[in-house]
Design an enzyme around this catalytic site. Structure first.
Site, short mmCIF file in Angstrom:
data_model
loop_
_atom_site.label_atom_id
_atom_site.label_comp_id
_atom_site.label_asym_id
_atom_site.label_seq_id
_atom_site.Cartn_x
_atom_site.Cartn_y
_atom_site.Cartn_z
N ASP A 169 -3.98 -3.01 0.30
CA ASP A 169 -3.71 -3.02 1.74
C ASP A 169 -3.91 -4.44 2.26
OD1 ASP A 169 -4.05 -2.82 4.60
OD2 ASP A 169 -4.37 -0.66 4.31
N ASN B 252 0.83 -1.21 0.00
CA ASN B 252 0.00 0.00 0.00
C ASN B 252 0.87 1.27 0.00
OD1 ASN B 252 0.97 0.16 2.58
ND2 ASN B 252 -1.01 0.41 3.59
N LYS C 277 -3.18 -3.50 13.45
CA LYS C 277 -4.13 -4.09 12.49
C LYS C 277 -3.38 -4.76 11.34
CE LYS C 277 -7.71 -1.90 10.67
NZ LYS C 277 -8.41 -0.71 10.15
N GLY D 29 6.92 1.94 1.95
CA GLY D 29 7.67 1.52 0.78
C GLY D 29 7.50 2.51 -0.35
N TYR E 238 3.65 -2.48 17.71
CA TYR E 238 4.50 -3.30 16.83
C TYR E 238 4.81 -4.63 17.50
CZ TYR E 238 8.53 -4.44 13.82
OH TYR E 238 9.42 -5.04 12.95
#
Ligand code: NAD
Ligand code: UDP
Length: 323
Positions: free
Chosen positions: A58, A34, A91, A38, A145
């Site tokens: 995504d 998405n 998520k 990146g 994370y």
């Protein structure tokens, strides 16, 4: 027969290296990304390759495709990026993993997942073996994370146990190299960009915390070796050692303080006038980190080859081209 591989997060730092290598190995490669952290610049040279497909998507939204292997890399990896939208981060880890495993279950694809040394949190055991369960704050600023990645490991273990999905996980220790985003915020890209730009080098805390830095090529070699093993070999190896799920640490055990890293960066850039300055230590920043790589050595016959001085020189050469 040509292997069809999907790489989620393939336009990021590690994904772009993996995509390039799998194409060299003869795979058909689909990159799904998405573009949160990146960039298409990392894969521009691949777009014309008839065995390469880019899919803007995504990973938290379900997707479909018939692949032999799915490499799950989608997730921001740098603290400043994963903390920018922490709910999205957790998520992405959880739902992304779930979508990957559901697709693998339906299509019998083999799954590779990029877990992380962060699942050990601020470790009380040093160096960290895979059997160590970690020391993680569930409600800190890094938790989106760390806990997301821990939950993703749990999903992998349960899809393997319950449904027999062939999953393989690597807990990656700090990895660096070309294609890291210059504003990524991770320590190696920060120090090189600061030194090249004649700006102060920011040591968080007093710089005495340690990390073990792995050059990207060593990691990509380990991923290919691991994914190339027959399922019986993987099952047998982990069953013999009474380890429930195929998970190994992959990193370079050479351990450096962050101050030493800053000094080595400046040693390699003697023209830089940058000075070392202290800045506040972020919350829950692990004090020490070093992988125990016994399992990777035994299973893959793998060991890192690129020392920090050499990897840093190659990375500096890359950043010079884009600075
Ligand atoms: P990166 O930020 O360069 O790459 C992550 C990629 O995932 C990016 O291209 C980003 O746009 C994409 N992405 C993020 N959220 C997404 C979503 N919801 N849907 C689709 N794509 C999404 O980071 P990296 O260093 O290349 O890390 C790749 C993977 O390896 C990550 O899962 C990371 O947690 C893991 N990892 C990396 C390191 C390291 O030192 N580089 C260490 C441990 C684990
Ligand atoms: N760090 C630092 N200066 C920077 C960026 C990071 O001193 O400009 C420190 C950070 O506090 C941590 C280490 O370097 O102790 C590695 O940070 P990074 O974000 O690269 O990775 P992680 O903390 O996830 O291992």
């Amino acid at each position: 027969m040509t292997q069809k591989s999907l790489i989620t997060g393939g336009a990021g730092f590690l994904g772009s290296h993996l995509a390039r290598q799998l194409l060299v190995d003869g795979h058909e490669v689909t990159v799904m990304d998405n573009l949160f952290t990146g960039t298409k610049a990392n894969i521009y040279d691949l777009l014309d390759n008839p065995r390469f497909t880019f899919m803007l998507h995504d990973v938290t939204q379900p997707f479909w495709g018939q692949f032999d292997a799915i490499y799950n890399l989608a997730c921001p990896a740098s603290p400043i990026h994963y903390q920018r939208n922490p709910v999205e981060t957790i998520k992405t880890s959880f739902l992304g993993m779930m979508n990957v495993l559901e697709l693998a279950l339906k299509t019998k694809a083999r799954v590779f997942h990029t877990s992380t040394s962060e699942i050990y949190g601020d470790p009380e055991v040093h160096p960290q073996p895979e059997g160590y369960w970690g020391n993680v704050n569930t409600v800190g600023t890094r938790s989106c994370y760390d806990e997301g990645k821990r939950a993703a490991e749990t999903l992998c273990a349960d899809y393997a146990r319950e449904y027999g999905v062939d999953v393989r996980l690597i807990r990656i220790f700090n990895t660096y190299g070309p294609n890291m985003h210059p504003q990524d915020g991770r320590v190696i890209s920060n120090f090189i960009m600061q030194a090249l730009g004649q700006r102060d080098i920011t040591l968080y805390g007093d710089g005495s915390q340690t990390r073990s830095f792995q050059y990207v090529d060593d990691l990509i070699r380990a991923i290919r070796l691991f994914m190339g093993l027959a399922p019986e070999r993987v099952r047998g190896f982990f069953a013999e050692r009474k380890l429930g799920v195929p998970v190994i640490n992959v990193g370079n055990p050479d351990e450096y303080t962050i101050r030493q890293l800053a000094e080595e960066t400046l040693r390699q850039l003697p023209e830089s006038k940058s000075r070392l300055v202290l800045a506040p230590l972020p919350q829950d920043d692990p004090r020490r980190r070093k992988p125990d790589i016994t399992l990777a050595r035994e299973l893959l016959g793998w060991a890192p080859k690129v020392p920090l001085s050499e990897g840093l020189a190659r990375t500096i050469a890359y950043f010079r081209t884009i600075a």
